[in-house]
Design a protein around this motif. Structure first.
Motif, mmCIF file in Angstrom:
data_model
loop_
_atom_site.group_PDB
_atom_site.id
_atom_site.type_symbol
_atom_site.label_atom_id
_atom_site.label_comp_id
_atom_site.label_asym_id
_atom_site.label_seq_id
_atom_site.Cartn_x
_atom_site.Cartn_y
_atom_site.Cartn_z
ATOM 1 N N CYS A 79 0.821 -1.218 0.000
ATOM 2 C CA CYS A 79 0.000 0.000 0.000
ATOM 3 C C CYS A 79 0.853 1.266 0.000
ATOM 4 O O CYS A 79 0.542 2.244 -0.672
ATOM 5 N N GLY A 88 3.904 1.692 -0.953
ATOM 6 C CA GLY A 88 4.937 1.791 -1.973
ATOM 7 C C GLY A 88 6.242 1.184 -1.488
ATOM 8 O O GLY A 88 6.526 1.171 -0.289
ATOM 9 N N THR A 130 1.125 5.589 -2.236
ATOM 10 C CA THR A 130 0.427 5.237 -3.475
ATOM 11 C C THR A 130 -0.951 5.879 -3.392
ATOM 12 O O THR A 130 -1.245 6.616 -2.459
ATOM 13 N N THR A 131 -1.782 5.546 -4.367
ATOM 14 C CA THR A 131 -3.141 6.084 -4.305
ATOM 15 C C THR A 131 -3.898 5.462 -3.127
ATOM 16 O O THR A 131 -4.863 5.999 -2.638
ATOM 17 N N SER A 168 2.240 8.674 1.851
ATOM 18 C CA SER A 168 3.684 8.547 1.946
ATOM 19 C C SER A 168 4.081 8.530 3.416
ATOM 20 O O SER A 168 3.459 9.185 4.245
#
Lengths: 567, 350, 259
Positions: free
Chosen positions: C61, C63, C69-70, C74
């Motif tokens: 999820c 990254g 990610t969507t 972050s």
């Protein structure tokens, strides 16, 4: 009961009680009144004690309220609190809040009295509500008691005023936000709203007057009115004599029951102590309104679960459900806050109007001018029962809507979804409740008919010589039957024709027609009570249904299905 | 009132003709009369009566113990101001009082139910209205009284007495109404103590706020900066009721639009905390959705979109306080709100 | 104890017990281990372990390099405190999508959590895990904590921390069973719907005062059973159930004929 409790004339009293009674009676003629009251007959039923819940919790409110008033200081002057509880030490607060803390933590029994007082307040209003439900569903509001119903409804409103004014006195964040909501509602009133707000708060919200003002309202104005109206309420109750449930020997011309002294009065006194005991137990073991959790009033904070006491929840819910789009700006740039006026003024207005006018509307559509002292069984007046349940449904839906945030957290639901569901339910729920209740009532009435006509099922199966099987039914005894046939199935009003014999149009015909329409709504669907003729016909038709003594039966099979000879 | 000696006796109150439209029902069952009286166990068995007497005495004794217990609890358990101490005192006292009351209550009821007479009586009811003669007499008395006073013949007196009585309440009402509303200056709704240059401070500490203090996703509950001693007065509480503000910093990219041009500073926005519905403090800021929820009636405002209403009973967006920074980097107000804060009222737009 | 007994049947009780057990284990470990597993003293080895854990459990999820990610934000710059809060309360790794990530039995032990925190902290500067001293409620001032809690927290978490509803099925959880450390971290990092209360807004000392206020709630109410501390609605419900229930029961007994 022709003997009187007072001794015959001129008997010289010898005991101290006798002497006191003699002294009083010589000056007040109190003997006559006492004679009437002492042997006055009261019907006995648990549901007749529901009003006592309200009466006795009010007495407890007075007792505990006096205690609290000794220690409470209704001042909004600011002070720094020193002392327990630890979380409030050194905080700036009003004297009202500080004295509430002192009476809770430093006066022995103070917190107990506060809690008893608050629980009593909740039970007081609840007692009024359950009592009104009993009165409504049994038709006890009918002539000659319509006036007492009005007095009772006023008492309900006063109890809300008493509760609300008391709730706000400690000057805590929770009740302070309640006052702020009240201020918002007052301001929404067209034209005079702002001025009314100043009238109530003595200036801008919150100012420094509202707590002393509410204190006067709470301990003088409202209790005095409540006491006076309770006096009227009880006086009318004694004057009209109590209603009684239907049954053998009970008519509109008599009252069957127990004399006030001794058994009835003793039970009533005992009930007072039991109710007081329940309230003391609740006050001693269940925390209520711990204001130090909320803290002293400050206009900035608010806490999740910001709700009023239960009897105000319907208003809270009504405010929560109304969509905001209803706020409009009229010509001339005046703001009309229908998003507040409808839920906070119109809805409660409608609910209370229903309570106030119902007895008169029902009398009108029934075309009934007689006195009623024998109560209705709720099933025998399906439309009234349905309307009552519909009313309660609306009330409960609003109260639940006022608790929607707690419903959301406790049932893991979305608050937005709940709000939408309640918005719809508020309109659909009462209608559905009315329909279901009315159907249930009619069903019960039919069941009663069935029972009267065919008797109880006994479970005994009988086989005749010709091979036919029947179940033996035991006919109802006289009392059972009387309970089920002794009612009137009301019919819709008949109206006089639009024109008289000479073809002249009659005045008031249209009005009559409207009332007739309403009357039809009330009484179109009805189940008539069984008549002796019908019962006789039923017996003739199914005579072997009531083959009574077992030994007359040619052959017997027990109800459980296992073949078993009885002799 | 007569004792029901003959419970099986027939009743006659069945067929009735009343002239008010209901159909008289003659084909009705006959009232079977008051059901037979069944004696209780204690009425026939002296042993049972004796047993009940003992139970009642025991219940009263328990009540006495409860009362003594409550007095002992009162003197023995001194609430020391701590939560457990006060709870101990409250619970002991409450339970002891309840025992004392229940003892009396149960004893009295049990006494009445088992030992006092349970015979039912029937009392006649009389019509609730007075008789025609009485009514006539009263009417006549009033007529005579009116005649005697001569009010019908003396119209001047009639007018005079009505005027005097109608006017007299003003003697109380005028002073009361004119004083009870304070200065009646309802125009104060329009303004708050925010003005150009007023610094923003944290509630309740009163510390000033630098723009750099606020990280993205932060929320601060804000009051105008006034000297601490001024914050200990009623005037302050009343002013604070209108002046409380919620300060939010969000990623500038999240802003859908700014409600008031040039009113925000670097993604920092300040909105009145007082709900435009009925005035609760709206304070539940959800950092991810930028929704601001009122806990009282669930009006939901979108802070990213000029605090406009997205759900609930409020109609108008929350008023925005225009802010900027001063030379020292502290957040300051640029002006007062440009509209009255809080709930709507009739002349709000005037 | 009364308050504790009342909450024993809470649906989160097993979670809390597990947490407590883990905390005790962790505490014993921390006391015995030569160096405490804290982000500031994290070794390169810790960071390496953390990275592996991250890639196995979180990268789907967040990254591969925690850049977001969507699906999830972050994690660069969120700091060790955020990781410790999310992972030690079991909120992360998330198991299923819902209105919000809920607390559940933690899936990573103290050591793994520390390694993961060290890894995320190494990606960018962010709030560090508070020291035991900072989260020790007994050193705080509950009265000041009350004042702060009232203004900053009570609107979502209820006046004494019983929790409350947010919009669209989200909610502010009850705080009674939350450790002081997690309370502190939540204020510092603003998990999910909760906004950030950084040290400029609520200073570290003030945060400790808030923990002290919450600790005070363990004593229950001076008035007896707390009834969940939910306010007038639960009080009204009990008035009807217990009060009216008992009283009507009494009335039925009074009205019943003696045999």
């Amino acid at each position: 009961m022709s003997t009187t409790t007072t001794p015959p004339v001129a008997a010289e009293p010898s005991t101290p009680i006798g002497k006191t009674a003699d002294y009083l009676d010589q000056r007040t003629k109190i003997g006559v009144l006492t004679k009437q009251l002492v042997r006055k007959v009261f019907p006995d039923h648990w549901s007749f004690m529901l009003g006592e819940i309200a009466l006795f919790s009010f007495v407890v409110l007075l007792i505990s309220g006096v205690f609290l008033a000794m220690f409470f200081d209704p001042s909004m002057a600011l002070t720094t609190h020193h002392g327990p509880p630890a979380i409030m030490d050194g905080q700036l607060m009003s004297v009202a809040f500080s004295s509430t803390l002192d009476m809770s933590f430093e006066v022995r029994g103070g917190l107990l009295m506060r809690q008893i007082h608050h629980w009593s307040a909740l039970i007081f209003v609840a007692g009024i509500v359950v009592h009104m439900m009993r009165v409504f569903f049994t038709g006890a509001f009918r002539k000659p008691r319509e006036l007492n119903w009005l007095v009772g409804t006023l008492l309900l409103i006063l109890s809300l005023a008493a509760g609300f004014s008391g709730y706000s006195l400690p000057d805590d964040v929770l009740s302070g936000n309640g006052l702020r909501i009240t201020d918002g509602v007052i301001k929404s009133i067209p034209i005079i709203g702002s001025y009314l707000s100043y009238f109530v708060f003595g200036g801008e919200f919150p100012g420094e007057h509202i707590i002393p003002r509410l204190f006067t309202v709470h301990i003088l104005l409202v209790p005095a009115l409540i006491l006076a109206l309770i006096g009227v309420h009880l006086f009318l109750m004694v004057l009209n004599k109590h209603t009684q449930y239907p049954g053998g020997g009970r008519t509109d011309k008599n009252v069957v029951g127990y004399p006030a002294v001794p058994a009835f009065a003793t039970k009533m006194g005992g009930n007072f102590f039991i109710i007081f005991g329940v309230l003391a137990l609740m006050g001693g073991t269940m925390a209520i309104n711990n204001v130090w959790n909320y803290g002293p009033y400050d206009p900035s904070p608010v806490s999740a679960g910001a709700q009023p006491d239960w009897y105000m929840l319907f208003l809270e819910g009504s405010l929560r459900l109304m969509p905001g789009q209803a706020e409009i700006v009229t010509w001339g740039d005046f703001t009309l806050s229908l998003n507040i006026l409808i839920p906070a003024v119109v809805i409660p207005g409608l609910l209370f109007t229903f309570l106030f006018v119902y007895p008169f509307v029902e009398a009108k559509v029934t075309g009934d001018h007689r006195e009623h002292h024998v109560l209705d069984r709720p099933r025998n007046v399906p439309t009234r029962t349905g309307l009552g349940v519909a009313f309660l449904t609306a009330f409960v839906i609003l109260a639940l809507a006022g608790s929607n945030d707690l419903i959301a957290t406790h049932f893991a639901l979305s608050i937005n979804t709940i709000t939408w569901v309640f918005r719809i339910l508020f309109f659909v729920g009462p209608v559905f409740a009315f329909w279901v209740t009315k159907r249930i009532c009619l069903g019960l009435q039919r069941k009663d008919r069935e029972l009267v006509l065919h008797g109880h099922e006994t479970g005994r199966i009988v086989r005749f010589a010709n091979g036919e099987y029947i179940e033996v039914h035991r006919p109802l005894d006289e009392q059972e039957r009387w309970l089920r046939v002794n009612y009137e199935a009301r019919r819709p009003l008949e109206v006089e024709p639009a024109t008289d014999a000479r073809g002249v149009k009659r005045k008031g015909y249209k009005k009559d027609k409207r009332w007739q329409k309403l009357s039809r709504f009330f009484y179109e669907d009805r189940v008539e009570p069984v008549t002796p003729a019908e019962l006789a016909a039923a017996h003739a038709h199914g005579e072997h249904d009531e083959l009574e003594p077992a030994h007359e039966a040619p052959a017997l099979v027990s109800g459980s299905g296992t073949a078993e000879r009885e002799h | 009132m007569s004792e029901n000696q003959n419970p099986q006796g027939p009743s006659r109150d069945v067929a009735r003709h009343d002239g008010d439209g209901t159909v008289a029902q003659t084909d009705r069952f006959v009232d079977p009369g008051v059901p037979e009286h069944h004696p209780r166990l204690a009425d026939v068995d002296p042993k049972a009566a004796k047993r009940n007497e003992r139970i009642i005495a025991l219940l009263f004794a328990i009540s006495c113990l409860g009362t003594i217990g409550s007095v002992v609890a009162y003197f023995a358990v001194r609430p020391d101001g701590t939560t457990p101490g006060v709870r101990m005192s409250t619970v002991l006292l409450g339970v002891a009082i309840a025992v004392s009351l229940f003892g009396i209550g149960f004893a009295a009821v049990h006494w009445a139910k088992t030992l006092m007479s349970a015979k039912e009586y029937t009392e006649e009811r009389h019509s609730s209205s007075s008789s025609e003669e009485v009514r006539g007499a009263v009417q006549q008395q009033f007529k005579d009284g009116l005649e005697d006073s001569g009010i019908a013949r003396r119209p001047v007196l009639k007018g005079a007495v009505v005027s005097a009585l109608a006017l007299f309440p003003l003697t109380i009402a005028v002073p009361l109404v004119s004083s009870v509303g304070g200065d009646w200056n309802v125009g104060s709704f329009r303004h708050t103590i925010w003005k150009k240059g007023t610094r923003l401070a944290y509630d309740p500490s009163g510390r000033l706020i630098k723009a750099s203090d606020l990280t993205v996703g932060s929320v601060a509950h804000v009051i105008p900066d006034v000297p601490a001693e001024e914050r200990e007065s009623h005037e302050w509480i009343t002013e604070k009721s209108k002046a409380v503000v919620l300060l939010v910093r969000m990623d500038p990219r999240d802003h859908k639009r700014d409600h008031r041009e040039g009113a925000s500073y670097d993604g920092i926005v300040a909105y009145s905390k007082i709900c435009t519905h009925v005035g609760c403090p709206v304070a539940l800021y959800e950092q991810q959705t930028h929704h601001l929820l009122c806990p009282c009636h669930q009006s939901t405002f979108d802070v990213a979109d000029g605090a406009k209403v997205v759900f609930g009973p409020a109609k108008r967006p929350l008023p925005q306080l225009p802010i900027t920074v001063d030379d020292e980097g502290y957040l300051v107000a640029e002006d007062d709100f440009n509209e009255p804060i809080g709930p709507s009222y009739w002349e709000r737009l005037k | 104890m009364k308050a504790l007994a009342a909450r024993r049947h809470h649906r989160l009780a097993p979670v809390v017990l597990l947490l407590l057990a883990l905390l005790v284990t962790g505490g014993v470990y921390a006391a015995l281990a030569p160096s405490p597993a804290q982000a500031d003293t994290a070794s390169t080895a810790d960071i390496e372990t953390g990275k592996k854990l991250f890639q196995a459990n979180c990268a789907t999820c967040h990254g591969p390099n925690a850049e977001g990610t969507t699906e999830a934000p972050s994690l660069v710059g969120v700091g060790a405190a955020a990781v410790d809060f999310q992972v030690s309360t079991g909120r992360m790794p998330m198991q299923m999508n819902g209105p919000q990530a809920e607390a559940k039995p933690r899936q990573m032990d103290e050591e793994q959590t520390a390694a993961l925190a060290a890894y995320v902290a190494s990606l960018g500067a962010g709030p560090a895990i508070p020291t035991d001293e900072q989260v020790d409620g007994s050193k705080g001032d509950p009265a000041n904590g009350m004042a702060l809690f009232r203004t900053n927290c009570a609107m979502c978490h209820n006046a004494v921390g019983a929790g409350g509803a947010l919009s669209e099925g989200k909610f502010a959880p009850p705080l009674w069973d939350t450790s002081g450390r997690n309370v502190y971290q939540a204020m510092l990092t603003g998990p999910q719907s909760m906004p950030v209360f950084n040290d400029a807004n609520i200073t570290p000392d003030e945060k400790r005062d808030i923990i002290a206020f919450l600790d005070e709630q363990d004593q229950g109410s001076a008035g007896g059973l707390t009834l969940g501390s939910l306010g007038p609605v639960s009080e009204g419900l009990w008035a009807w159930i217990i009060g009216i229930g008992l009283i009507i029961g009494g009335a039925v007994w009074i009205g019943a004929k003696s045999s």
